[in-house]
Design a protein around this motif. Structure first.
Motif, PDB file in Angstrom:
ATOM      1  N   ARG A 191      26.588  12.224  24.465  1.00  0.00           N
ATOM      2  CA  ARG A 191      25.809  12.333  23.226  1.00  0.00           C
ATOM      3  C   ARG A 191      24.331  12.574  23.516  1.00  0.00           C
ATOM      4  N   ARG A 193      34.803  16.510  23.569  1.00  0.00           N
ATOM      5  CA  ARG A 193      33.707  16.546  22.603  1.00  0.00           C
ATOM      6  C   ARG A 193      34.228  16.695  21.184  1.00  0.00           C
ATOM      7  N   ILE A 214      31.157  15.294  19.254  1.00  0.00           N
ATOM      8  CA  ILE A 214      29.897  15.422  19.991  1.00  0.00           C
ATOM      9  C   ILE A 214      29.496  16.890  19.982  1.00  0.00           C
ATOM     10  N   LYS A 244      24.677   5.230  16.365  1.00  0.00           N
ATOM     11  CA  LYS A 244      25.033   6.556  16.873  1.00  0.00           C
ATOM     12  C   LYS A 244      24.891   7.622  15.784  1.00  0.00           C
TER      13      LYS A 244
END
Length: 276
Positions: A15, A47, A52, A228
């Motif tokens: 990330r 990902r 991501i 996040k």
């Protein structure tokens, strides 16, 4: 590789490095950081599973292509070419890691040399009449004889003691915390180590960022624990700055976006608020 093999530290690292990079570059940095052999397709799937994103326009690939494939610095390339002659790949790997404090693998050295046709000049065969260097010594594979072999308890020439620090290719300060275990178990991000000494383990779902963007500014005032999703907004909206106060403003906007997103996912909660 099974999904459960990817640790939270690995995902957090992805990330952090994904914004502004293409998949092949992300894969290369990931493999270097954790000494793994993940393929581009595996990285793409990983990902995708964890959402991501790099937020890059594919048309930029041509501009960045040459920059995204560099494994070694110019200084390291000169070192490899200078020391490649009459040096085995294993010995060359040990030499470059000892010289630069890196953790390049044998596979990376061999692959780079092969792609660029850098030869050691070694054939792997002895010339006629050659006398083995270990002739008359014990140990069939003990090249160099017993006198020069590592003895029990002897420390390798490139051994780094606990507490040793180094800066990786991304600019993060790493600190050695243990002599045993895998590379990620022996080397940790120093900013996380220092922060956790005071605050305890980083909670699940959170990441630690540098407010001024300087990864070597490890003062507690420059480290910020955020979610996040907030971190994703900072990356997507480009609300990261080299000024801590400006990044704090961007973080405030990210929190607002996060709250709005939660409300939109729970329309009944919004209705309840209106009815009150």
């Amino acid at each position: 590789m099974p999904k459960n093999k990817y640790t939270s530290e690995m995902l957090d690292y992805l990330r952090e490095i994904a914004p502004g990079r293409f998949n092949d570059e992300i894969t290369q940095l990931f493999n270097e950081r954790f000494d793994m052999d993940v393929t581009d397709s595996q990285m793409k799937s990983l990902r995708s599973r964890h959402k991501i994103q790099s937020s890059l326009d594919p048309k930029d690939r041509g501009i960045r292509a040459n920059q995204s494939k560099r494994l070694f610095t110019d200084e390291q390339i000169r070192f490899i070419k200078k020391n490649a002659i009459d040096t085995s790949n294993i010995a060359l790997t040990n030499l470059i890691n000892a010289e630069f404090g890196t953790s390049f693998t044998l596979k990376q050295i061999k692959g780079w040399k092969k792609n660029r046709r850098v030869s050691s000049g070694l054939t792997g065969h002895f010339e006629k009449g050659h006398v083995p260097i270990n002739k008359g010594t014990k140990g069939m594979f003990n090249v160099g004889g017993n006198k020069t072999s590592f003895k029990k308890g002897q420390t390798a020439h490139n051994f780094k003691p606990i507490g040793t620090e180094r800066v990786d290719r991304e600019g993060y300060v790493l600190i050695k915390v243990a002599d045993e275990g895998t590379w990620p178990e022996r080397w940790k991000f120093k900013h996380k180590v220092e922060w956790e000494k005071v605050n305890g383990p980083i909670p699940e779902g959170y990441v630690l960022i540098f407010l001024d963007g300087n990864k070597q500014n490890l003062y507690s005032s420059n480290l910020k624990l955020i979610t996040k999703s907030q971190n994703l907004q900072l990356n997507r909206k480009q609300w990261r700055f080299d000024n801590a106060e400006a990044t704090e403003v961007g973080l405030s906007l990210a929190r607002i976006k996060e709250k709005i997103s939660k409300i939109q996912k729970e329309p009944t909660s919004l209705a309840d608020e209106v009815s009150r």
